[in-house]
Design a protein around this motif. Structure first.
Motif, short mmCIF file in Angstrom:
data_model
loop_
_atom_site.label_atom_id
_atom_site.label_comp_id
_atom_site.label_asym_id
_atom_site.label_seq_id
_atom_site.Cartn_x
_atom_site.Cartn_y
_atom_site.Cartn_z
N THR A 169 37.83 53.61 35.74
CA THR A 169 37.37 53.72 34.50
C THR A 169 38.66 53.18 33.19
O THR A 169 38.32 52.98 32.20
N SER A 170 40.05 53.80 34.05
CA SER A 170 40.95 53.59 33.12
C SER A 170 41.88 52.50 34.07
O SER A 170 43.22 52.40 33.89
N THR A 171 41.21 51.20 35.02
CA THR A 171 42.06 50.73 35.67
C THR A 171 41.91 49.41 35.88
O THR A 171 40.62 48.77 36.12
N ALA A 172 42.97 48.28 34.98
CA ALA A 172 42.36 47.07 35.44
C ALA A 172 42.77 46.56 36.77
O ALA A 172 43.75 46.29 37.15
N ALA A 173 41.87 45.52 37.53
CA ALA A 173 42.01 45.33 38.97
C ALA A 173 43.26 43.67 39.13
O ALA A 173 43.57 43.48 39.68
N CYS A 174 42.74 43.27 38.08
CA CYS A 174 43.08 41.90 38.36
C CYS A 174 43.58 41.40 36.88
O CYS A 174 43.53 42.38 35.35
N ASN A 175 43.83 40.04 36.94
CA ASN A 175 43.98 39.01 35.44
C ASN A 175 43.32 38.47 35.98
O ASN A 175 42.58 37.82 36.70
N SER A 176 42.80 38.02 34.35
CA SER A 176 41.59 37.20 34.42
C SER A 176 41.17 36.60 32.61
O SER A 176 42.02 37.20 31.60
N THR A 177 41.48 35.30 32.92
CA THR A 177 41.01 35.27 31.48
C THR A 177 39.67 33.94 30.97
O THR A 177 39.32 33.40 30.62
N ILE A 178 38.28 34.72 31.92
CA ILE A 178 37.19 34.42 33.00
C ILE A 178 36.10 34.88 30.66
O ILE A 178 36.40 34.08 30.03
N THR A 179 36.03 36.17 30.68
CA THR A 179 35.37 37.05 29.60
C THR A 179 36.17 38.25 28.93
O THR A 179 36.58 39.21 29.77
N TYR A 180 35.93 38.28 28.48
CA TYR A 180 36.50 38.95 26.82
C TYR A 180 35.00 40.28 26.37
O TYR A 180 34.72 40.24 26.20
N ILE A 181 35.89 41.98 27.06
CA ILE A 181 34.52 42.91 25.98
C ILE A 181 34.88 44.02 25.47
O ILE A 181 36.19 44.09 25.44
N ASP A 182 35.19 43.89 24.33
CA ASP A 182 35.62 44.86 23.50
C ASP A 182 34.21 46.19 23.10
O ASP A 182 33.21 45.97 22.49
N GLY A 183 34.18 46.99 24.37
CA GLY A 183 33.18 47.81 24.25
C GLY A 183 32.81 48.72 22.72
O GLY A 183 32.30 49.20 22.34
#
Ligand code: SDX
Length: 431
Positions: free
Chosen positions: A50-64
């Motif tokens: 729930t609070s863990t970033a597993a990777c770097n990414s540049t593809i999709t961004y979500i602001d819940g």
């Protein structure tokens, strides 16, 4: 990853540890805990990540919190309104909107890979007729690794590219043939003179006995459904694809793992479960009973199509999907669809109920998609296969990004062990 200047201090007992903080282009900072165990001898604990970033990414961004969804920076409502699925596929795969020439070339490459190896038909015929189409998709996509040996070497960029195109191109054929096999009708081959969504609708609904004309409004709605489901950051099935790929497994096996994960009703299976729930509710008069059940801690029942791990506001895809639902049902002359009436009454009742407001449970992408798909003539068992078809480009884009990431390594989480400490074996006569 850019060197971080900011740090966080962690104190355990009389020891202090500095944890680097990395800042994203947008969104929350991350604490870099990669050296935590080697420095402090402790793990972090985060079941469900729930609070863990597993990777770097540049593809999709979500602001819940704000209900924002961006693909390579472009808002989902603009893409759904102005773009089309194969252009969104190009955007997700390559990071920019294509020029006219780039798009034409990409669409031609996809169009010319839509057929399946003829021998693969035997896989479909090995299933019982009443097999769930998702079971068939998991099997057939996994079996692609037995047919396309020239695109399984993940260390060859060209083979990665060919596998990507093959998967995007062939998923509609696989999904349509799973449906045709299920209903006992002959397979319909793809046609190169049709666009992606029209081809899929024709492969699903055409029969050899007569011509099939694709309704342009339905194919536009179908294409929009594909776009709305294309990618969604590090959701469960995408994380499954990344984890499977981290061991070096071939792309077809990894996508088959993603399909299997998506099948669960807490994830991609929710669109089928939502429509079945609406049918079980029947009329709006029964809604209070189901709302009460959803709130009852002792009742495992949940409102399918409601809630989301990330969105604590409206799922922006649900908003677009709701607009599409009204248009498609009006076109089909079923705007008085009793299920849609129940869905709208349920949405109003839930949004007016403090329980759902407090827990920030709003309709998600699966709430309206099932209503459109049913109105288009699909059985509920085809809802998740259509989600899987749409999400293939997201899985593939994330898979490619991970393989290109120099920090990529095999995923291997640790645990909080609560089992027995060491003890000696006891012979059976002494037990
Ligand atoms: C998708 O991750 C993604 O991005 C997924 C997805 C994608 O595009 O890939 O967006 C696609 O999977 C959409 C979600 C589809 N699933 C459903 O519609 C199934 C119903 N929803 C729930 O199962 C649930 O909301 C989840 C699984 C979606 C999210 O669950 P979380 O984040 O683990 O939250 P939780 O289960 O801890 O729930 C928080 C609270 C709980 O109550 P308390 O324990 O705090 O008292 O909210 C309650 C839950 O009981 N709750 C619900 C509810 N969802 C959560 N209560 C009633 N009905 C619901 N639907």
């Amino acid at each position: 990853m850019a060197d971080s200047k900011k740090t966080a201090n962690l104190t355990i007992g009389d020891q202090s540890y500095e944890l680097p903080i990395h800042s994203p282009t947008v969104g929350p900072d991350v604490l870099d805990i990669r050296k935590l165990y080697s420095q402090a001898g402790v793990f972090t604990y985060d079941p469900g990540f729930t609070s863990t970033a597993a990777c770097n990414s540049t593809i999709t961004y979500i602001d819940g919190e704000e209900g924002i969804l961006l693909h390579r920076g472009y808002p989902i409502d603009q893409l759904a309104g102005k773009s089309h699925y194969l252009e969104v596929c190009f955007l997700l795969l390559y990071g920019h909107l294509p020029t006219g020439k780039e798009l034409e070339d990409f669409e031609n490459r996809v169009t010319n890979h839509t057929m399946l190896h003829e021998q693969m038909q035997h896989f479909f015929r090995g299933f019982r007729r009443d097999a769930h189409p998702m079971a068939i998709m998991v099997g057939v996509v996994g079996a692609m690794s037995a047919f396309y040996h020239d695109s399984t070497d993940i260390n060859d960029p060209w083979q990665r590219e060919v596998a990507s195109i093959r998967l995007i191109a062939k998923m509609p054929t696989i999904a349509a043939w799973a449906y045709k096999y299920h209903i006992g009708q002959p397979f319909v081959y793809p046609r190169n003179d049709l666009d992606y969504a029209s081809n899929f609708l024709r492969m699903c609904f055409a029969v050899p006995a007569e011509e099939y004309e694709v309704n342009p409004i339905l194919s536009r709605a179908m294409d929009r459904i594909f776009t709305l489901h294309a990618d969604h950051e590090q959701n469960a099935s995408t994380s499954t694809v990344r984890l499977a790929s981290s061991s070096g497994a071939n792309p077809f096996a990894c996508i088959a793992a993603g399909i299997a994960c998506l099948w669960g009703q807490a994830h991609g299976g929710a669109n089928q479960a939502c429509l079945e729930m609406l049918k079980e509710i029947g009329t709006p008069e029964n809604i209070p009973e189901y709302i009460a059940r959803a709130k009852d801690k002792n009742d495992p029942f949940r409102l399918m199509g409601f809630g989301h791990r990330v969105y604590k506001n409206f799922d922006p895809r649900a908003t677009v999907m709701k607009q599409s639902a009204d248009k498609v049902l009006e076109l089909l002359g079923v705007e008085n669809n009793p299920i849609l009436a129940t869905a709208k009454a349920l949405e109003e009742a839930a949004l007016a109920d403090p329980y759902f407001a407090e827990k920030k449970l709003f309709p998600n992408v699966d709430f309206y998609s099932g209503i459109i798909l049913e109105a288009m003539g699909f059985p509920t068992s085809m809802f998740t296969p259509i989600f899987a078809l749409s999400r293939t480009v997201g899985w593939i884009s994330q898979w490619k990004e991970m393989l290109d990431d120099p920090q990529n390594k095999i995923g291997r989480p640790r645990q909080l062990y609560r089992g027995e400490t060491e003890r000696d074996y006891v012979d059976i006569e002494n037990r």
